[in-house]
Design an enzyme around this catalytic site. Structure first.
Site, PDB file in Angstrom:
ATOM      1  N   ASP A   1      -0.060   2.432   8.471  1.00 22.96           N
ATOM      2  CA  ASP A   1      -0.503   1.648   9.631  1.00 22.96           C
ATOM      3  C   ASP A   1       0.393   1.792  10.870  1.00 22.96           C
ATOM      4  O   ASP A   1      -0.032   1.497  11.975  1.00 22.96           O
ATOM      5  CB  ASP A   1      -0.586   0.163   9.264  1.00 22.96           C
ATOM      6  CG  ASP A   1      -1.676  -0.118   8.250  1.00 22.96           C
ATOM      7  OD1 ASP A   1      -2.553   0.758   8.064  1.00 22.96           O
ATOM      8  OD2 ASP A   1      -1.660  -1.199   7.628  1.00 22.96           O
TER       9      ASP A   1
ATOM     10  N   ASP B   1       2.651  -0.112  11.883  1.00 28.39           N
ATOM     11  CA  ASP B   1       2.637  -1.398  12.588  1.00 28.39           C
ATOM     12  C   ASP B   1       3.940  -2.179  12.412  1.00 28.39           C
ATOM     13  O   ASP B   1       3.943  -3.403  12.432  1.00 28.39           O
ATOM     14  CB  ASP B   1       1.452  -2.240  12.094  1.00 28.39           C
ATOM     15  CG  ASP B   1       1.500  -2.492  10.587  1.00 28.39           C
ATOM     16  OD1 ASP B   1       2.295  -1.830   9.893  1.00 28.39           O
ATOM     17  OD2 ASP B   1       0.741  -3.352  10.110  1.00 28.39           O
TER      18      ASP B   1
ATOM     19  N   GLY C   1       0.836  -1.212   0.000  1.00 31.73           N
ATOM     20  CA  GLY C   1       0.000   0.000   0.000  1.00 31.73           C
ATOM     21  C   GLY C   1       0.867   1.256   0.000  1.00 31.73           C
ATOM     22  O   GLY C   1       1.870   1.313   0.709  1.00 31.73           O
TER      23      GLY C   1
ATOM     24  N   THR D   1       4.260   2.902   5.475  1.00 23.57           N
ATOM     25  CA  THR D   1       2.869   2.440   5.580  1.00 23.57           C
ATOM     26  C   THR D   1       2.134   3.371   6.528  1.00 23.57           C
ATOM     27  O   THR D   1       2.721   3.845   7.511  1.00 23.57           O
ATOM     28  CB  THR D   1       2.761   0.988   6.082  1.00 23.57           C
ATOM     29  OG1 THR D   1       1.420   0.763   6.556  1.00 23.57           O
ATOM     30  CG2 THR D   1       3.698   0.679   7.245  1.00 23.57           C
TER      31      THR D   1
ATOM     32  N   ARG E   1      -6.120  -2.905   9.207  1.00 26.52           N
ATOM     33  CA  ARG E   1      -6.722  -4.243   9.174  1.00 26.52           C
ATOM     34  C   ARG E   1      -6.371  -5.049  10.408  1.00 26.52           C
ATOM     35  O   ARG E   1      -7.184  -5.763  10.949  1.00 26.52           O
ATOM     36  CB  ARG E   1      -6.237  -4.995   7.935  1.00 26.52           C
ATOM     37  CG  ARG E   1      -7.202  -4.916   6.786  1.00 26.52           C
ATOM     38  CD  ARG E   1      -6.846  -5.906   5.732  1.00 26.52           C
ATOM     39  NE  ARG E   1      -5.538  -5.616   5.172  1.00 26.52           N
ATOM     40  CZ  ARG E   1      -5.303  -5.428   3.883  1.00 26.52           C
ATOM     41  NH1 ARG E   1      -6.279  -5.499   3.021  1.00 26.52           N
ATOM     42  NH2 ARG E   1      -4.090  -5.187   3.443  1.00 26.52           N
TER      43      ARG E   1
ATOM     44  N   ARG F   1     -24.944  11.389  31.790  1.00 23.74           N
ATOM     45  CA  ARG F   1     -24.084  12.463  32.320  1.00 23.74           C
ATOM     46  C   ARG F   1     -24.232  13.755  31.520  1.00 23.74           C
ATOM     47  O   ARG F   1     -23.516  14.716  31.749  1.00 23.74           O
ATOM     48  CB  ARG F   1     -22.612  12.027  32.280  1.00 23.74           C
ATOM     49  CG  ARG F   1     -22.262  10.915  33.222  1.00 23.74           C
ATOM     50  CD  ARG F   1     -20.737  10.763  33.386  1.00 23.74           C
ATOM     51  NE  ARG F   1     -19.964  10.971  32.176  1.00 23.74           N
ATOM     52  CZ  ARG F   1     -19.595  10.020  31.329  1.00 23.74           C
ATOM     53  NH1 ARG F   1     -19.957   8.772  31.541  1.00 23.74           N
ATOM     54  NH2 ARG F   1     -18.866  10.308  30.267  1.00 23.74           N
TER      55      ARG F   1
ATOM     56  N   ARG G   1       1.038  -5.230  -5.086  1.00 21.28           N
ATOM     57  CA  ARG G   1       1.229  -6.387  -4.197  1.00 21.28           C
ATOM     58  C   ARG G   1       1.428  -7.559  -5.147  1.00 21.28           C
ATOM     59  O   ARG G   1       0.530  -7.890  -5.912  1.00 21.28           O
ATOM     60  CB  ARG G   1       0.017  -6.589  -3.297  1.00 21.28           C
ATOM     61  CG  ARG G   1      -0.167  -5.455  -2.291  1.00 21.28           C
ATOM     62  CD  ARG G   1      -1.194  -5.790  -1.226  1.00 21.28           C
ATOM     63  NE  ARG G   1      -1.143  -4.841  -0.138  1.00 21.28           N
ATOM     64  CZ  ARG G   1      -1.910  -3.757  -0.037  1.00 21.28           C
ATOM     65  NH1 ARG G   1      -2.820  -3.507  -0.941  1.00 21.28           N
ATOM     66  NH2 ARG G   1      -1.779  -2.947   0.989  1.00 21.28           N
TER      67      ARG G   1
ATOM     68  N   ASP H   1       5.621  -4.462   6.242  1.00 16.82           N
ATOM     69  CA  ASP H   1       6.325  -5.680   6.660  1.00 16.82           C
ATOM     70  C   ASP H   1       6.254  -6.795   5.604  1.00 16.82           C
ATOM     71  O   ASP H   1       7.199  -7.572   5.459  1.00 16.82           O
ATOM     72  CB  ASP H   1       5.884  -6.163   8.047  1.00 16.82           C
ATOM     73  CG  ASP H   1       4.449  -6.627   8.069  1.00 16.82           C
ATOM     74  OD1 ASP H   1       3.649  -6.118   7.257  1.00 16.82           O
ATOM     75  OD2 ASP H   1       4.115  -7.494   8.895  1.00 16.82           O
TER      76      ASP H   1
END
Ligand code: F6P
Length: 319
Positions: free
Chosen positions: A127, A129, A11, A125, A171, A211, A72, A103
């Site tokens: 992400d 991650d 991506g 990325t 994801r 509240r 990809r 990764d």
């Protein structure tokens, strides 16, 4: 070392162009030739390489997307894919390959490393991650893009006393959702790393209304479930009517923030300089403000934990 190659894979993320530019210009500055392979490993297998010059990477530092395009590649995942890629790299007389991606892209590069080809990885990325770095290229920009949208949604949510669900990308990682949730003052953040029960969420919503809260924002990472699915669960379990917004690929586009443009520039330069110094099979990371070069396998052998203190902040600061 005389000639290196660079590609972007997986991506895309804002700042990839700044990284391509930094790799190219640093290499040329250090006396190397540079080839850019288009469409990631797909283009490498097809021999779709173009020379990158100091002017061909001019004016791209703040451009979104990737001038090399990305993909990809299923073909590269096949066992014979790695040998074909190795052969292509040799045909082009390439001495080392810099891979900019997530990764999955690093795992691909590692297979080349295992058969003796010098590789370096630059984490790109939205992400965030990837272990071995505090930040990946594009994360900061994606957070700001999502944040701007959430801010606008909050305006209309408060005017109409509504409950909103904003689905962000991620994801299998909730870094983007958590960062955006804290930065926007969202009432609830749902991430794949932390299981939740719909009954508990309904209870929290009920208590918030009691509240005096008139509107609420839920930031949902796509990996938990879709916004539509969450809306119907909230309706079925608690009778709540939620409006949904799916931010989708808008989070992947746009000019990089200054943080991402600088990060990409530093990482690109470090990748080339470390290759010239003889390092192999490494990734470039940014840890506590410093550039580091751990083994590429760090990216998948370790897991970046979600910040538990930030998760608690969401509850504490949205009372
Ligand atoms: O890995 C980056 C990412 O943007 C994820 O957050 C998202 O789930 C995925 O890519 C989307 O991929 P695609 O480009 O195939 O739609």
């Amino acid at each position: 070392m005389k000639r290196i190659a660079v590609l972007t894979s997986g991506g895309d993320s804002p700042g990839m162009n700044a990284a391509i530019r930094a790799v190219t210009r640093t290499a040329i500055y250090r006396g190397l030739d540079v080839i850019g392979f288009r469409r990631g490993y797909e283009g490498l297998l097809d021999g779709d390489g173009i020379p990158l010059t100091k002017s061909s990477v001019g004016g791209i530092i703040l451009r979104g997307g990737t001038i090399l395009r990305t993909a990809r590649s299923e073909r590269f995942r096949r066992p014979e894919g790695v040998n074909e890629a190795y052969a292509r790299l040799k045909e082009y007389d390439i001495d080392a390959l810099v891979v900019i991606g997530g990764d999955g892209s690093f795992r691909g590069a590692w297979r080349l490393h295992e058969i003796g080809f010098p590789v370096a990885g630059i984490p790109g990325t939205i992400d965030n991650d990837i272990a071995g770095t505090d930040y990946t290229i594009g994360f900061d920009t994606a957070c700001n893009t999502a944040l701007e949208a959430v801010q606008k949604l909050r305006d209309t949510a408060s005017s109409h006393d509504r409950l909103f669900i904003v689905e962000v990308m991620g994801r299998s990682a909730g870094f983007l959702a958590l960062e955006v949730g804290v930065a926007s003052g969202a009432e609830y953040v749902l991430v794949p790393e932390v299981p939740f029960k719909i009954e508990d969420l309904c209870e929290k919503l009920r208590y918030a209304r009691q509240r005096g809260k008139t509107h609420s924002m839920i930031i949902l990472a796509e990996g938990v479930m879709s916004a539509g699915e969450l809306a119907s669960q909230l309706k079925d379990t608690g009778g709540y009517e939620a409006r949904i917004t799916v931010l989708g690929h808008i989070q992947r586009g746009g000019a990089p923030s200054s943080f991402d443009a600088v990060l990409a520039s530093r990482m690109g330069a470090a990748a080339v300089n470390s290759l010239i110094e003889g390092q192999r099979g490494f990734m470039v990371g940014y840890v506590n403000g410093k550039i580091v070069t751990p083994p590429m396998s760090t990216a998948w052998e370790e897991k970046r934990p979600l910040n538990a203190e930030m998760m608690e902040l969401v509850d504490c600061l949205s009372i």
